[in-house]
Design an enzyme around this catalytic site. Structure first.
Site, PDB file in Angstrom:
ATOM      1  N   GLU A 378      -5.069   1.813  -7.817  1.00  0.00           N
ATOM      2  CA  GLU A 378      -4.234   2.617  -8.706  1.00  0.00           C
ATOM      3  C   GLU A 378      -4.978   3.073  -9.955  1.00  0.00           C
ATOM      4  O   GLU A 378      -4.798   4.196 -10.426  1.00  0.00           O
ATOM      5  CB  GLU A 378      -2.978   1.828  -9.103  1.00  0.00           C
ATOM      6  CG  GLU A 378      -1.941   1.672  -8.006  1.00  0.00           C
ATOM      7  CD  GLU A 378      -2.246   0.562  -7.001  1.00  0.00           C
ATOM      8  OE1 GLU A 378      -1.486   0.409  -6.031  1.00  0.00           O
ATOM      9  OE2 GLU A 378      -3.259  -0.153  -7.208  1.00  0.00           O
ATOM     10  N   HIS A 445       8.915  -5.028  -5.799  1.00  0.00           N
ATOM     11  CA  HIS A 445       9.219  -3.689  -5.305  1.00  0.00           C
ATOM     12  C   HIS A 445      10.546  -3.182  -5.862  1.00  0.00           C
ATOM     13  O   HIS A 445      11.129  -2.243  -5.313  1.00  0.00           O
ATOM     14  CB  HIS A 445       9.295  -3.674  -3.769  1.00  0.00           C
ATOM     15  CG  HIS A 445       8.012  -4.009  -3.085  1.00  0.00           C
ATOM     16  ND1 HIS A 445       7.544  -5.296  -2.977  1.00  0.00           N
ATOM     17  CD2 HIS A 445       7.095  -3.224  -2.465  1.00  0.00           C
ATOM     18  CE1 HIS A 445       6.398  -5.292  -2.307  1.00  0.00           C
ATOM     19  NE2 HIS A 445       6.101  -4.042  -1.996  1.00  0.00           N
TER      20      HIS A 445
END
Length: 639
Positions: A378, A445
């Site tokens: 990322e 998540h």
């Protein structure tokens, strides 16, 4: 090489005189900066470090501008907002470092990607030290560059010490160049104190890369003859090591070589030194004579973001009933059609279409150059987005889940957010953030982590609750040259449907939506919590409430908030995030400061539990603020 050496010697005198505050010396390493820069073409970007004065002088930046920069004067490159070599300049195609050393490596990837996509046949060169190779950004950037075969030269100046930490405590391989093997990357070891070897080898490699784009890792063996910065000293360095490297001084040895070859006479050498010294003194006086910066609050605030003139696209009457996920997909696709220089990057977004299938079919329409699968890194991908922006392109970066943004946090809050304020370089990057609970996905998540970013000046934060808003706001986010965090609630993707214009349109930032009107209480919310509030109000029709959907959190529509609060006298703020430090706290404080005399009751905040988000449904239901809202709302009305 002599010019940066003489500048440094002068700076060391000024440092002792208290006329500059700090200095990072590159004495002994001039051959690398000068040789590499000479091998680059003037239109090719170089990303140097704090010991690479030779890059700036070889690119012929006027010395008075450098001196003004170091003194925090307006003729510098950062208006006194950053120091040393923490700046960039598009005029000279130099992109300076930040104190977090790693991000510039991934930024170089982005610049090189733009070069490759535009078929410019250019090389991007980026510097780091041997200490910087321990950072994850180094490994991510090399991996991305290798996978995408980007035309980048990674220059590692191995000078023996990361501040006081010797190389034996930094890495456990014989040579940093050996790491190229693991990335399938060509690598070379170069004598960093030999200007002829540096220039010839780098020039040869650069020419080859222009014809055959690929990354190359270069390890320059050199030594730092002074401390990490002058306050550090060099007592931790064995004297025999200092003596051995002093004999390899790149300036003195090249001078001796030129004399021996009959190329440089003593008179010429004296003339060269006199010319440089005169230039240094003349330009120093110009910097000293320059006025000090006068603080101006409006100037400072106005430079946090690049000015953006919102362009309204009138919506045509044709609409269709679509889900939130379809609206985001449409908005993204139509923006790709609007902007040929827009690149989307993320994990599994290409042929697979993303884990939520938002980019399904995009590869067939736009190709793999513009819809790019990324390695799981990322940080490097956010940095690559920044590099694309520096090179004049646009980027949308998809975080597979908003939770994963923590792995790319540093470049977002320290690089993207601060660049325009620091040196007038915008970050044209949208980071898409699938977020939120309600789908039993557990602690990694399900977070709604907008408050991580609303705190950071320089970022814009968007959080739509409806398909119509999502499509229009996403188009605006992509048009906006500033960095935008675009939150998309996963639980709303396929559960919310609305009539949405078929064609491309935009919606302005900083304009809340008044979903329903009433005189009894103001309800403020955003994201999935807006729908929780709607459910509660629909189930209690006797409650006359203004329901405000903020839509964007930065900028925030305070006018809409204050107008409603002044009308109703009661306000409750509902958020999905946990309470402490959330956006509701700031809104509450702003209301208290600006509407206190209009209030008939304390401002109430309703938020989720102060725990991580649990997995199993019954625990997640208990965690979420949804179940608490009705009770607190009725208590507020009864106050």
């Amino acid at each position: 090489m002599l010019k940066p050496r003489l500048i440094e010697e002068k700076m060391l005198i000024l440092l002792r005189q208290g006329k500059i505050s700090k200095w990072f010396s590159g004495i002994g390493q001039e051959a690398i900066s000068v040789g590499v820069t000479m091998a680059m073409q003037t239109e090719e970007y170089i990303l140097p470090m704090h010991r690479n004065l030779g890059v700036f002088t070889t690119r012929e930046i006027p010395l008075y501008r450098l001196f003004s920069q170091w003194q925090g004067k307006a003729n510098g490159f950062t208006k006194g907002r950053d120091r040393s070599f923490h700046f960039g300049t598009q005029e000279f195609k130099i992109v300076g470092m930040i104190s977090h050393l790693g991000p510039q490596l991934g930024v170089a990837d982005g610049i090189a990607l733009a070069s490759k996509l535009k078929n410019l046949n250019q090389v991007t060169t980026v510097f780091t030290g041997e200490g910087g190779t321990s950072e994850g950004d180094f490994h991510e950037a090399l991996n991305v560059a290798s996978v995408w075969q980007l035309p980048v030269i990674f220059c590692v100046e191995n000078n023996g010490y990361g501040l006081s930490t010797p190389t034996r405590e930094q890495y456990n391989c014989e040579h940093i160049a050996d790491r190229g093997i693991g990335y399938g990357m060509e690598s070379h070891i170069i004598d960093g104190n030999n200007i002829i070897e540096v220039y010839q080898k780098v020039n040869e490699i650069a020419k080859s890369i222009r014809k055959n784009p690929r990354p190359v890792l270069l390890e320059f063996k050199t030594f730092r003859m002074r401390g990490h910065e002058e306050a550090s000293g060099t007592k931790y360095v064995p004297q025999d090591l200092m003596d051995a490297w002093a004999k390899k001084d790149p300036v003195e040895n090249f001078q001796a070589f030129l004399r021996d070859e009959g190329i440089l006479s003593e008179q010429e050498e004296v003339a060269i030194k006199e010319t440089i010294v005169h230039e240094i003194n003349e330009h120093l006086q110009m910097a000293f004579d320059e006025d000090i910066i006068s603080p101006n609050e409006s100037v400072e605030l106005n430079d946090v973001y690049k000015p953006f003139e919102y362009q309204y696209f009138k919506t045509k009457p044709k609409t269709e009933g679509i889900r939130l996920i379809d609206a985001i997909s449409q908005g993204l696709k139509q923006s790709m059609e609007q902007h040929e220089d827009l690149v989307i990057m993320g994990q599994d977004i290409a042929e697979y279409g993303g884990v939520f299938k938002i980019t399904d079919g995009f590869v067939e329409q736009f190709g793999n150059n513009r819809v790019r699968n990324t390695p799981i890194c990322e940080s490097a991908i956010v940095e690559a987005g920044m590099g694309l922006s520096i090179a004049g392109m646009k980027a949308v970066v998809e975080m597979q889940f908003a939770d994963f943004v923590s792995s790319g946090f540093n470049p977002i809050v320290n690089y993207l957010a601060k660049s325009h304020y620091r040196w007038n370089q915008h970050a044209d990057v949208v980071v898409r953030m699938p977020c939120g609970a309600g789908v039993a996905a557990g602690p990694f998540h399900s977070q709604t982590n907008e408050a991580w970013f609303t705190k950071t000046p320089g970022l814009k934060v968007v959080y739509p609750a409806f398909p119509f808003d999502a499509k229009g706001l996403l188009a605006t986010a992509i048009n906006d040259p500033n960095p935008v965090l675009f939150f998309e609630h996963k639980a709303l993707y396929r559960s919310i449907r609305q009539e949405v214009p078929v064609d491309y349109y935009t919606l302005p930032f900083g304009k809340a939506s008044l979903i329903r009107e009433g005189s009894e209480v103001t309800v403020i919310s955003y994201g999935a919590a807006v729908h929780w509030a709607l459910e509660t109000l629909n189930a209690n029709p006797e409650i006359q409430a203004d329901l405000i959907d903020l839509r964007t959190l930065q900028p925030l529509d305070t006018e809409a908030i204050y107008n409603s609060v002044r009308k109703t006298g009661r306000v409750i703020i509902l958020q999905e995030d946990s309470l402490f430090g959330g956006i509701a706290s700031d809104i509450s404080a702003q209301i208290m400061e600006n509407c206190f005399e209009d209030l008939d009751a304390p401002v109430k905040r309703v938020a989720s539990m102060e725990t991580p988000i649990p997995f199993i449904n019954q625990l997640e239901d208990q965690y979420l603020a949804k179940g608490k809202f009705e009770t607190v709302l009725k208590e507020l009305i009864a106050y």
